[in-house]
Design a protein around this motif. Structure first.
Motif, PDB file in Angstrom:
ATOM      1  N   PRO A   1      -2.408   0.242  -4.399  1.00 39.77           N
ATOM      2  CA  PRO A   1      -3.353   1.296  -4.025  1.00 39.77           C
ATOM      3  C   PRO A   1      -2.625   2.430  -3.311  1.00 39.77           C
ATOM      4  CG  PRO A   1      -3.571  -0.569  -2.537  1.00 39.77           C
ATOM      5  CD  PRO A   1      -2.603  -0.982  -3.607  1.00 39.77           C
TER       6      PRO A   1
ATOM      7  N   LEU B   1      -3.220   5.520  -0.658  1.00 35.87           N
ATOM      8  CA  LEU B   1      -4.120   6.076   0.348  1.00 35.87           C
ATOM      9  C   LEU B   1      -3.640   7.466   0.755  1.00 35.87           C
ATOM     10  CD1 LEU B   1      -4.494   3.000   2.736  1.00 35.87           C
ATOM     11  CD2 LEU B   1      -5.615   3.448   0.542  1.00 35.87           C
TER      12      LEU B   1
ATOM     13  N   ILE C   1       0.863  -1.183   0.000  1.00 36.46           N
ATOM     14  CA  ILE C   1       0.000   0.000   0.000  1.00 36.46           C
ATOM     15  C   ILE C   1       0.899   1.232   0.000  1.00 36.46           C
ATOM     16  CG2 ILE C   1      -1.694   1.339   1.321  1.00 36.46           C
ATOM     17  CD1 ILE C   1      -2.610  -1.341   2.587  1.00 36.46           C
TER      18      ILE C   1
ATOM     19  N   HIS D   1     -11.474   4.721  -7.465  1.00 36.50           N
ATOM     20  CA  HIS D   1     -11.287   4.401  -6.048  1.00 36.50           C
ATOM     21  C   HIS D   1     -11.292   5.644  -5.158  1.00 36.50           C
ATOM     22  CE1 HIS D   1     -10.695   0.170  -6.705  1.00 36.50           C
ATOM     23  NE2 HIS D   1      -9.939   0.472  -7.748  1.00 36.50           N
TER      24      HIS D   1
ATOM     25  N   TRP E   1     -10.205   5.643  -1.344  1.00 33.76           N
ATOM     26  CA  TRP E   1      -8.819   5.614  -0.869  1.00 33.76           C
ATOM     27  C   TRP E   1      -8.375   6.948  -0.282  1.00 33.76           C
ATOM     28  CZ3 TRP E   1      -6.245   2.868  -5.654  1.00 33.76           C
ATOM     29  CH2 TRP E   1      -6.633   1.510  -5.667  1.00 33.76           C
TER      30      TRP E   1
END
Length: 190
Positions: free
Chosen positions: A104, A106, A82, A127, A130
């Motif tokens: 991904p 964040l 991540i 997304h 996120w």
């Protein structure tokens, strides 16, 4: 879980460090890899390590990778589960590169362009979840995604296709939209 940030270390301030330390402390056994072509452990690395230690994180949980080129950086995403986006100045290309590699990204929603660019990118790929509003929400999101190996594996396999299908990589669509705006501007000035 290995978190990562390949952004310019100048974007990492004490507020960012405190948020990320909370994430790492909430995700047992996790580490954070910081990597940037001009990262020199003797200089910027000392500053970064000091901030993380002052915020209460054990030094062995922060991995500093120095002097890598673009290709090495892209390969390094294979070891990142991540990515974390700094704020108030988000990543640009690093956000897209992470998603290209199936990772991904964040982040915490900001109140100006420089702190909303990451949100724009992850939203365009589908997304928006996120990006959150507070450090506490970032911790909860990181815990949830960190614990879900299946969803992270699915993103690793599909995120590049999501990016390719998004408006971010639709060169002809972006060009047509830009031309339309330009033509309206020209018409308004005549």
């Amino acid at each position: 879980v290995r978190f990562g940030c390949f952004n310019n270390p100048c974007k990492i301030n004490l507020d960012v460090v405190r948020s990320w330390v909370a994430v790492l402390q909430a995700c047992e056994g996790s580490t954070l890899q910081l990597q940037y072509p001009s990262l020199i452990p003797e200089r910027s690395g000392r500053r970064l390590r000091g901030m993380f230690e002052d915020a209460g994180l054990a030094p062995e949980r922060v991995l500093l990778v120095d002097g890598t080129d673009r290709l090495d950086a892209m390969r390094s995403y294979n070891h990142i589960d991540i990515a974390l986006d700094p704020s108030p100045v988000n990543g640009g290309m690093t956000t897209i590169e992470a998603m290209w590699m199936g990772v991904p990204v964040l982040g915490i929603r900001g109140d100006r362009f420089a702190s909303r660019i990451g949100e724009s990118f992850v939203t365009a790929v589908g997304h928006p979840e996120w990006v959150v509003d507070t450090p506490q929400e970032l911790v909860a999101l990181a815990q949830r995604l960190g614990a879900d190996t299946d969803v992270r594996l699915r993103w690793r396999q599909t995120l590049r296709q999501d990016l390719l299908a998004s408006e971010l990589l639709d060169a002809s669509g972006l060009a047509a939209a830009s031309l339309e705006v330009f033509e309206r501007l020209v018409e308004g000035k005549q």
